[in-house]
Design a protein around this motif. Structure first.
Motif, PDB file in Angstrom:
ATOM      1  N   GLN A 170      -9.574  46.288  -5.921  1.00 40.84           N
ATOM      2  CA  GLN A 170      -8.260  45.658  -5.735  1.00 40.84           C
ATOM      3  C   GLN A 170      -8.411  44.243  -5.173  1.00 40.84           C
ATOM      4  O   GLN A 170      -7.741  43.318  -5.626  1.00 40.84           O
ATOM      5  CB  GLN A 170      -7.402  46.509  -4.799  1.00 40.84           C
ATOM      6  CG  GLN A 170      -6.010  45.952  -4.552  1.00 40.84           C
ATOM      7  CD  GLN A 170      -5.114  46.048  -5.757  1.00 40.84           C
ATOM      8  OE1 GLN A 170      -5.144  47.025  -6.501  1.00 40.84           O
ATOM      9  NE2 GLN A 170      -4.296  45.026  -5.978  1.00 40.84           N
ATOM     10  N   ALA A 171      -9.303  44.057  -4.216  1.00 39.02           N
ATOM     11  CA  ALA A 171      -9.520  42.731  -3.624  1.00 39.02           C
ATOM     12  C   ALA A 171     -10.028  41.735  -4.665  1.00 39.02           C
ATOM     13  O   ALA A 171      -9.593  40.576  -4.688  1.00 39.02           O
ATOM     14  CB  ALA A 171     -10.496  42.828  -2.454  1.00 39.02           C
ATOM     15  N   ALA A 185     -14.431  36.622  -4.337  1.00 38.79           N
ATOM     16  CA  ALA A 185     -13.314  37.179  -3.573  1.00 38.79           C
ATOM     17  C   ALA A 185     -13.678  37.254  -2.092  1.00 38.79           C
ATOM     18  O   ALA A 185     -14.542  38.040  -1.712  1.00 38.79           O
ATOM     19  CB  ALA A 185     -12.952  38.558  -4.110  1.00 38.79           C
ATOM     20  N   ARG A 236      -3.813  42.336 -11.457  1.00 44.35           N
ATOM     21  CA  ARG A 236      -3.241  43.489 -10.769  1.00 44.35           C
ATOM     22  C   ARG A 236      -3.963  44.751 -11.214  1.00 44.35           C
ATOM     23  O   ARG A 236      -4.632  44.770 -12.238  1.00 44.35           O
ATOM     24  CB  ARG A 236      -1.756  43.633 -11.122  1.00 44.35           C
ATOM     25  CG  ARG A 236      -0.905  42.429 -10.838  1.00 44.35           C
ATOM     26  CD  ARG A 236       0.494  42.529 -11.457  1.00 44.35           C
ATOM     27  NE  ARG A 236       0.383  42.749 -12.897  1.00 44.35           N
ATOM     28  CZ  ARG A 236       1.089  43.656 -13.573  1.00 44.35           C
ATOM     29  NH1 ARG A 236       1.980  44.404 -13.000  1.00 44.35           N
ATOM     30  NH2 ARG A 236       0.901  43.802 -14.878  1.00 44.35           N
ATOM     31  N   TRP A 237      -3.790  45.805 -10.432  1.00 40.06           N
ATOM     32  CA  TRP A 237      -4.367  47.112 -10.743  1.00 40.06           C
ATOM     33  C   TRP A 237      -3.976  47.539 -12.156  1.00 40.06           C
ATOM     34  O   TRP A 237      -4.788  48.076 -12.907  1.00 40.06           O
ATOM     35  CB  TRP A 237      -3.858  48.114  -9.706  1.00 40.06           C
ATOM     36  CG  TRP A 237      -4.616  49.388  -9.639  1.00 40.06           C
ATOM     37  CD1 TRP A 237      -4.209  50.615 -10.092  1.00 40.06           C
ATOM     38  CD2 TRP A 237      -5.914  49.603  -9.064  1.00 40.06           C
ATOM     39  NE1 TRP A 237      -5.169  51.552  -9.838  1.00 40.06           N
ATOM     40  CE2 TRP A 237      -6.218  50.957  -9.205  1.00 40.06           C
ATOM     41  CE3 TRP A 237      -6.844  48.761  -8.450  1.00 40.06           C
ATOM     42  CZ2 TRP A 237      -7.414  51.506  -8.762  1.00 40.06           C
ATOM     43  CZ3 TRP A 237      -8.029  49.300  -8.000  1.00 40.06           C
ATOM     44  CH2 TRP A 237      -8.297  50.665  -8.160  1.00 40.06           C
ATOM     45  N   LEU A 251      -9.590  41.968  -7.964  1.00 42.76           N
ATOM     46  CA  LEU A 251      -8.490  41.733  -8.903  1.00 42.76           C
ATOM     47  C   LEU A 251      -7.511  40.707  -8.337  1.00 42.76           C
ATOM     48  O   LEU A 251      -7.125  39.757  -9.024  1.00 42.76           O
ATOM     49  CB  LEU A 251      -7.750  43.038  -9.221  1.00 42.76           C
ATOM     50  CG  LEU A 251      -8.500  44.060 -10.064  1.00 42.76           C
ATOM     51  CD1 LEU A 251      -7.742  45.378 -10.101  1.00 42.76           C
ATOM     52  CD2 LEU A 251      -8.753  43.541 -11.477  1.00 42.76           C
ATOM     53  N   GLU A 252      -7.107  40.888  -7.076  1.00 37.65           N
ATOM     54  CA  GLU A 252      -6.145  39.971  -6.463  1.00 37.65           C
ATOM     55  C   GLU A 252      -6.697  38.553  -6.391  1.00 37.65           C
ATOM     56  O   GLU A 252      -5.981  37.589  -6.669  1.00 37.65           O
ATOM     57  CB  GLU A 252      -5.746  40.475  -5.076  1.00 37.65           C
ATOM     58  CG  GLU A 252      -4.854  41.693  -5.147  1.00 37.65           C
ATOM     59  CD  GLU A 252      -4.526  42.299  -3.790  1.00 37.65           C
ATOM     60  OE1 GLU A 252      -4.957  41.758  -2.750  1.00 37.65           O
ATOM     61  OE2 GLU A 252      -3.832  43.336  -3.786  1.00 37.65           O
ATOM     62  N   ALA A 253      -7.969  38.407  -6.044  1.00 41.68           N
ATOM     63  CA  ALA A 253      -8.583  37.080  -5.988  1.00 41.68           C
ATOM     64  C   ALA A 253      -8.643  36.429  -7.364  1.00 41.68           C
ATOM     65  O   ALA A 253      -8.717  35.205  -7.480  1.00 41.68           O
ATOM     66  CB  ALA A 253      -9.991  37.168  -5.392  1.00 41.68           C
ATOM     67  N   SER A 254      -8.586  37.249  -8.398  1.00 40.68           N
ATOM     68  CA  SER A 254      -8.663  36.773  -9.777  1.00 40.68           C
ATOM     69  C   SER A 254      -7.298  36.542 -10.394  1.00 40.68           C
ATOM     70  O   SER A 254      -7.205  36.163 -11.561  1.00 40.68           O
ATOM     71  CB  SER A 254      -9.417  37.805 -10.628  1.00 40.68           C
ATOM     72  OG  SER A 254     -10.681  38.078 -10.080  1.00 40.68           O
ATOM     73  N   GLY A 255      -6.238  36.836  -9.644  1.00 42.35           N
ATOM     74  CA  GLY A 255      -4.893  36.713 -10.194  1.00 42.35           C
ATOM     75  C   GLY A 255      -4.498  37.880 -11.069  1.00 42.35           C
ATOM     76  O   GLY A 255      -3.593  37.777 -11.893  1.00 42.35           O
ATOM     77  N   ASP A 274      -3.555  45.835 -14.677  1.00 45.20           N
ATOM     78  CA  ASP A 274      -4.210  45.022 -15.714  1.00 45.20           C
ATOM     79  C   ASP A 274      -5.556  45.598 -16.155  1.00 45.20           C
ATOM     80  O   ASP A 274      -6.137  45.133 -17.138  1.00 45.20           O
ATOM     81  CB  ASP A 274      -4.418  43.590 -15.223  1.00 45.20           C
ATOM     82  CG  ASP A 274      -3.101  42.864 -14.963  1.00 45.20           C
ATOM     83  OD1 ASP A 274      -2.103  43.157 -15.661  1.00 45.20           O
ATOM     84  OD2 ASP A 274      -3.073  42.009 -14.055  1.00 45.20           O
TER      85      ASP A 274
END
Length: 141
Positions: free
Chosen positions: A70-71, A7, A79-80, A73-77, A82
């Motif tokens: 959060q960063a 990320a 969401r919080w 998670l977002e880079a992994s596709g 999830d």
């Protein structure tokens, strides 16, 4: 689908490991600490002239570690919402648990992953909190 995730918006790893690894619909985050991505500093840490840690701000570290999760998670596709399991490591359970628990409740009011909190004697860098998370992500197909 499986793969390694790095990320760009999260602080770099302090060892030979990725930010996360996806295996099927499971996303495993490596331990995430509160270092700031822009400068690797730890919010709220105060050092003496010899570089010894004098004090820290657990609330500032909690907020930064949640931003770092959060960063990743977002880079992994992902969401919080999830997140399904969160393991939290605190270096001073007695001093910091109440503050950490209050801040945690702000971030996890809707998402309700399972949670385990452990008191430990130290972490590999001068931080007071680290999270280990697992998320379930939708299949992109």
């Amino acid at each position: 689908m499986s793969g390694i995730v790095h990320a760009a918006a999260a602080p770099g790893a302090v060892g030979a490991y990725p930010h996360a690894r996806r295996v099927g619909n499971l996303l495993f985050l490596s331990g995430v600490g509160p270092r700031r991505p822009r400068d690797n500093g730890v919010p709220g840490n105060v050092f003496d002239a010899d570089g010894r840690l004098l004090s820290y701000d657990i609330e500032a570290q909690c907020r930064q570690v949640f931003a770092n999760v959060q960063a990743v998670l977002e880079a992994s596709g992902a969401r919080w919402q999830d997140l399904v399991d969160v393991t939290v490591f605190l270096t001073d359970m007695q001093r910091d648990f109440a503050t950490y628990n209050r801040v945690y409740a702000e971030y996890f009011s809707d998402a309700q992953p399972c949670r385990t909190t452990l008191g430990i004697s130290a972490l590999p860098t001068p931080i007071a909190i680290e999270l280990k998370c697992i998320a379930v992500v939708a299949d992109p197909s």
